[in-house]
Structure formats: C-alpha cells, structure tokens
Design an enzyme around this catalytic site. Structure first.
Site, short mmCIF file in Angstrom:
data_model
loop_
_atom_site.label_atom_id
_atom_site.label_comp_id
_atom_site.label_asym_id
_atom_site.label_seq_id
_atom_site.Cartn_x
_atom_site.Cartn_y
_atom_site.Cartn_z
N ASP A 1 0.66 -1.41 0.01
CA ASP A 1 -0.09 0.11 -0.21
C ASP A 1 0.98 1.30 0.20
O ASP A 1 1.85 1.48 0.78
CB ASP A 1 -0.90 -0.10 1.26
CG ASP A 1 -2.02 1.04 1.20
OD1 ASP A 1 -3.10 0.69 0.95
OD2 ASP A 1 -1.52 2.29 1.47
N ASN B 1 -2.83 13.00 -3.78
CA ASN B 1 -4.12 13.56 -4.40
C ASN B 1 -4.65 14.65 -3.90
O ASN B 1 -5.06 15.58 -4.87
CB ASN B 1 -5.04 12.39 -4.06
CG ASN B 1 -5.26 11.40 -5.27
OD1 ASN B 1 -4.92 11.65 -6.15
ND2 ASN B 1 -6.11 10.30 -4.82
N HIS C 1 -5.93 14.57 -8.66
CA HIS C 1 -6.13 13.23 -8.88
C HIS C 1 -5.21 12.79 -10.12
O HIS C 1 -4.93 11.58 -10.11
CB HIS C 1 -7.66 13.11 -9.37
CG HIS C 1 -8.20 11.70 -9.01
ND1 HIS C 1 -8.56 11.15 -7.98
CD2 HIS C 1 -8.27 10.48 -9.99
CE1 HIS C 1 -9.00 9.78 -8.15
NE2 HIS C 1 -8.81 9.53 -9.24
N ASP D 1 -2.64 9.66 -10.35
CA ASP D 1 -2.71 8.57 -11.06
C ASP D 1 -1.38 8.29 -11.82
O ASP D 1 -1.18 7.07 -12.00
CB ASP D 1 -3.79 8.91 -12.43
CG ASP D 1 -5.28 8.53 -11.98
OD1 ASP D 1 -5.43 8.13 -10.91
OD2 ASP D 1 -6.18 8.93 -12.88
N GLU E 1 -5.12 2.32 -4.01
CA GLU E 1 -3.51 2.38 -3.81
C GLU E 1 -2.95 0.95 -3.20
O GLU E 1 -1.90 1.27 -2.78
CB GLU E 1 -3.03 3.63 -3.31
CG GLU E 1 -3.93 4.39 -2.26
CD GLU E 1 -4.26 3.66 -0.93
OE1 GLU E 1 -5.15 2.76 -0.89
OE2 GLU E 1 -3.53 4.08 -0.02
#
Ligand SMILES: Nc1nc2c(ncn2[C@@H]2O[C@H](COP(=O)(O)OP(=O)(O)OP(=O)(O)O)[C@@H](O)[C@H]2O)c(=O)[nH]1
Length: 302
Positions: free
Chosen positions: A175, A183, A188, A192, A218
């Site tokens: 993770d 973010n 966002h 990505d 994630e």
C-alpha cells in the site's frame, strides 16, 4: 530465406476471378474452416490448421509468429524450402505462417495452400480478438496490473497448484503511504501518474514468474508461486527500495513516495480469504510501525 507474401483473402479472391466452381480443395477448406472456428485460442486454431496440412503432406513443418506475443510456434519439423505468408484481414495483422518442406513447392500446390489459408484467417482473427478482449477484462486499465477478478482466479489456481505440488506460495500486500496527501495536494491526475509509475517500479523489481495485481485504490498484491517467506521478504525489500530510492518526476512536480508491505505465506488447507486477511494484518502492522517498511504474518517469534 523465405520470401514473405501478404495474404489477404479478399485480394487473393480478386486475383483469381475466373476461378472454377468449388473443387475438392474448396470443400476441404470449408470443412477445415468449420473445424477451426470451434477454437477461441489462437494457439489451438494454428495447431489444428497445422495438423491438417501435416497430415495431408502439404508441409513438413509449420511455424506461426503470433503478432502480439514474443514467440513463434512450430509444428512438425523445420525444412529447407519455405514459403511465408503474412496474414492480413482489413488491415488487421494476424501474424505470419511459414510452411516448410523438404521439396520445392509447385505453383499449383501454393494455390491449394492459399485456399486453405483462406479457411484459417477468419477463425484466427476471431481467436486473436477474443484473447485481446479477455485480457482487457482481466487488466487494470491505469496500471496494466491484473485486476481484482484476475487476482481471485489466479490465487485460487496458485493455491490449488501449491496444494497438489506441495509448493509454498508467498503473498505480498502493498500500500502506498499517505497517498491521499498526494491526491489532495497535486490532484487526482498526478495521483494516477504516481500509481502508474509505482506499478512500473514494482514490476521492475519482480521476477518473470511473480504476478502483480491492483487490489484496490492504492493497494497492490503480488503472488510468488513456489516461493517461501524469505524470498517474499527479499522481493518486498527490493520493491520498497525501488519506490523510495528516487523521487517521482511528475509533469509539474517531483514527489517522494514510500510503500508499506505485509507478507503472508500460504499454509496448507488455508482458505483464500484467510491468506489475504493475514497479509492485510501484516500490512496494518507495517503502517502502525511507521510505514515504509515490511512486516510478515505471523511476526517473527510469535
Ligand atoms: N489518483 C487516484 N487516487 C485514488 C485512486 N483510487 C484510490 N485513490 C485515493 O487513494 C487515497 C487513499 O487514501 P487513504 O486510504 O486514506 O490512504 P493513505 O493516504 O495512503 O494513507 P495510509 O495508507 O494510511 O498511509 C484516497 O484519497 C483515494 O481517493 C485512483 O485510481 N487514482
């Protein structure tokens, strides 16, 4: 070296407009086409096609270069005289079929072979398209890793193989740390980009036999077939270092990223959910211990 002929069934028919009424070749091609269309795996379609031609002595060997895989399939044996066809339908590349023979091909023979190739192209195109769709349905579009459905299926398969073969199976749950901050601060789209780059670095640290999946937002899972906890820890450390070693260069910013990793190794008879649950517990322990670290379940000494 064989010359390569482009084979497109439409233009091939156009070249012979005066072709007579269907003869034995055409009937055989029709039968072959109905056999081939049963298969939805390109390898099986080619295997069946090759078996038919080898059986009838039209070739000693048939090779197929798959347009989407880095491999050539060979049926029969290699021989000196070769004729290669690049198969194309409506500009779609279907790969290349090479027929190999100990004797030289006569022009009339090649005409018969082209009739059989016409029976191959549509079943082959359908099988290639089906494989492409099936792969898309199992992939995460953002990172190119396997998706959750693919993980469920593969985990079941690997646990079954491990049980039958008495192998071990390692599972890493990974993770990104404080990903929400990236973010929130950069947007966002930047998040990505980080996910994509992270998947690439993870892949770079893995061996070919290891399998990568995106488990959720994630979170990633890696399966290590036939690997014990020691190998799983070594991989997790390689990944942890690969991610944290240098900053991620985004379009407008650079950010530092770290990952936490939880590891569990499959116990005989353990259900799938229990294995994932143990890896998740180890991941939680890594987060609680400060992140950017690797933990194993059960912890050493427990
Ligand atoms: N950009 C982007 N963000 C995603 C995607 N999927 C999930 N997220 C975000 O991932 C973040 C996960 O946040 P948290 O679960 O709080 O985890 P975290 O900030 O990494 O904190 P820790 O895991 O505790 O270190 C949320 O902001 C989600 O919106 C995605 O596909 N793209």
């Amino acid at each position: 070296m064989a010359s390569i002929l482009q084979f497109d069934p439409a233009s091939s028919a156009a070249r012979r407009p005066e072709r007579p009424a269907p003869g034995p070749d055409a009937l055989r091609a029709l039968q072959l086409a109905s056999t081939l269309q049963v298969w939805l795996d390109p390898g099986r379609v080619i295997q069946r096609f090759a078996a038919d031609l080898l059986e009838h002595g039209e070739a000693d060997g048939i090779a197929y270069r798959d347009p989407e895989e880095d491999r050539t399939l060979l049926h029969g044996t290699r021989a000196a005289h070769r004729v290669a066809y690049r198969l194309v339908v409506d500009d779609e590349d279907l790969g290349e079929v090479t027929l190999m023979c100990r004797r030289r091909y006569e022009p009339a023979e090649l005409e018969g072979i082209e009739t059989l190739l016409a029976a191959l192209v549509y079943p082959l195109r359908n099988a290639l398209r089906f494989r492409r769709l099936e792969r898309c349905a199992r992939l995460d579009a953002l990172t190119g890793a396997g998706n959750r459905a693919a993980l469920d299926e593969e985990l079941r398969r690997q646990m079954d193989l491990a049980r039958r073969g008495g192998h071990s199976l390692g599972l890493l749950m990974l993770d990104l740390d404080h990903f929400k901050e990236i973010n929130d601060r950069l947007g966002h789209a930047a998040g990505d980009e980080v996910l994509r780059e992270c998947a690439a670095r993870i892949r770079g640290a893995m061996r070919r036999s290891d399998l990568l999946f995106r488990y959720g937002g994630e979170e990633f899972v890696i399966l290590l077939p036939d690997a014990g906890c020691e190998a799983a820890v070594a991989l997790a450390e390689r990944i942890r270092r690969a991610v944290s070693a240098r900053p991620f260069r985004l379009r407008e910013e650079t950010v530092r990223v770290t990952v936490s990793v939880g590891i569990a190794c499959h116990r005989p008879g353990e259900p799938q959910a229990a294995l994932l649950e143990r890896a998740d517990r180890a991941l939680y322990a890594a987060k609680r211990a400060g992140r950017n670290r690797v933990e194993v379940h059960p912890p050493a000494g427990a």
